[in-house]
Motif scaffolding. Structure first.
Motif, PDB file in Angstrom:
ATOM      1  N   SER A 160       0.842  -1.193   0.000  1.00  0.00           N
ATOM      2  CA  SER A 160       0.000   0.000   0.000  1.00  0.00           C
ATOM      3  C   SER A 160       0.878   1.245   0.000  1.00  0.00           C
ATOM      4  O   SER A 160       1.888   1.313   0.696  1.00  0.00           O
ATOM      5  CB  SER A 160      -0.911   0.021   1.232  1.00  0.00           C
ATOM      6  N   LYS A 161       0.475   2.248  -0.765  1.00  0.00           N
ATOM      7  CA  LYS A 161       1.236   3.495  -0.821  1.00  0.00           C
ATOM      8  C   LYS A 161       1.185   4.265   0.496  1.00  0.00           C
ATOM      9  O   LYS A 161       1.996   5.168   0.721  1.00  0.00           O
ATOM     10  CB  LYS A 161       0.723   4.368  -1.964  1.00  0.00           C
ATOM     11  N   ASP A 162       0.238   3.913   1.386  1.00  0.00           N
ATOM     12  CA  ASP A 162       0.128   4.602   2.677  1.00  0.00           C
ATOM     13  C   ASP A 162       1.076   4.033   3.734  1.00  0.00           C
ATOM     14  O   ASP A 162       1.285   4.666   4.774  1.00  0.00           O
ATOM     15  CB  ASP A 162      -1.303   4.501   3.214  1.00  0.00           C
ATOM     16  N   ASP A 163       1.637   2.842   3.499  1.00  0.00           N
ATOM     17  CA  ASP A 163       2.438   2.180   4.534  1.00  0.00           C
ATOM     18  C   ASP A 163       3.632   3.004   5.016  1.00  0.00           C
ATOM     19  O   ASP A 163       3.838   3.144   6.220  1.00  0.00           O
ATOM     20  CB  ASP A 163       2.908   0.814   4.036  1.00  0.00           C
ATOM     21  N   PRO A 164       4.481   3.565   4.109  1.00  0.00           N
ATOM     22  CA  PRO A 164       5.692   4.233   4.596  1.00  0.00           C
ATOM     23  C   PRO A 164       5.565   5.747   4.761  1.00  0.00           C
ATOM     24  O   PRO A 164       6.533   6.404   5.126  1.00  0.00           O
ATOM     25  CB  PRO A 164       6.708   3.911   3.487  1.00  0.00           C
ATOM     26  N   VAL A 165       4.395   6.318   4.483  1.00  0.00           N
ATOM     27  CA  VAL A 165       4.238   7.777   4.533  1.00  0.00           C
ATOM     28  C   VAL A 165       3.038   8.137   5.408  1.00  0.00           C
ATOM     29  O   VAL A 165       2.203   7.291   5.745  1.00  0.00           O
ATOM     30  CB  VAL A 165       4.055   8.371   3.119  1.00  0.00           C
ATOM     31  N   ILE A 166       2.958   9.415   5.763  1.00  0.00           N
ATOM     32  CA  ILE A 166       1.800   9.910   6.504  1.00  0.00           C
ATOM     33  C   ILE A 166       0.605   9.979   5.563  1.00  0.00           C
ATOM     34  O   ILE A 166       0.687  10.576   4.479  1.00  0.00           O
ATOM     35  CB  ILE A 166       2.092  11.288   7.110  1.00  0.00           C
TER      36      ILE A 166
END
Length: 242
Positions: A160-166
């Motif tokens: 998921s693109k949300d995993d490593p960023v806010i």
């Protein structure tokens, strides 16, 4: 190999490095470098705000040698756990190689601000690097790439693109108007030192292997387990010993 552009939810997700050389690899010098790109259009004030270092963008790592699997484990969680257990000065050095900040520098129960996680502006990128968390790359012996067949390192992006960023809209501070999760990775490189030894000594090593000899390399690797639990009165977690 694979691609020059990597995205978490489309296209190529596995970065593959095939290490071939006549020399010997110094494993202590291995670094992964890449550009993290904020895909928001120019003029839009939405920053991409990573939570930790460059390692957090890769969920799994595999290393194979001559077709044999050497290491395979959940990468970002394992790397993060070992990094959190090191000294603060070591983590600060890693932070400099990364995005220049960490999301865990605040005191407990103190919320992050946009100043704590400035991130990458719209239509811009940042070049980051990190030391590979690998048993094979953390042992003391140099690796004879010429005699190891095909040493391959694979890193798989997060699901998921949300995993490593806010995540945009997670609270009033990081809203959908000032934060984005639209990112991609480009220009991935593996940097390391290759040592060349005297021809006579190299020939002795080659002859030793041709005669059926071995070059033993001992290393510690990691085993990761994930378990799903459901809300209930009793929770059981099974821990298996290797």
């Amino acid at each position: 190999s694979g691609s020059n552009i990597y995205k978490p939810e489309s296209g190529t997700k596995v970065l593959k490095f095939q290490l071939n050389s006549e020399g010997w690899l110094d494993p202590s010098t291995v670094r992964i470098n890449f550009n993290l790109v904020n895909n928001e259009a120019s003029g839009v004030s939405k920053n991409l705000r990573p939570l930790q270092g460059g390692h957090s963008f890769f969920r799994r790592m595999r290393i194979s040698c001559g077709g044999a699997l050497v290491e395979d484990f959940d990468y970002n969680r394992t790397h993060q756990m070992f990094e959190m257990l090191t000294a603060e000065h070591n983590r600060n050095n890693d932070m400099i190689e990364g995005f220049g900040y960490r999301s865990d520098t605040k005191e407990p129960n103190v919320s992050l601000t946009t100043g704590d996680a400035p991130g990458i502006p719209s239509n811009d990128y940042q070049t980051v690097g990190f030391k590979l968390c690998s048993g094979l790359m953390n042992q003391s012996k140099m690796l004879p790439l010429k005699n190891m067949g095909n040493l391959t390192i694979e890193l798989e992006l997060v699901n998921s693109k949300d995993d490593p960023v806010i995540k945009p809209g997670v609270d009033a501070t990081f809203s959908t108007t000032n934060t984005t999760n639209d990112w991609q990775i480009e220009n991935v490189q593996l940097k390391c030192d290759i040592v060349t030894i005297d021809n006579t000594l190299q020939n002795n090593y080659d002859q030793h292997l041709l005669n059926g000899g071995k070059l033993p390399i001992s290393y510690n690797t990691y085993i990761t387990q994930s378990q799903a639990i459901t809300p209930s009165k009793d929770i059981a977690v099974n821990v298996s010993r290797a």
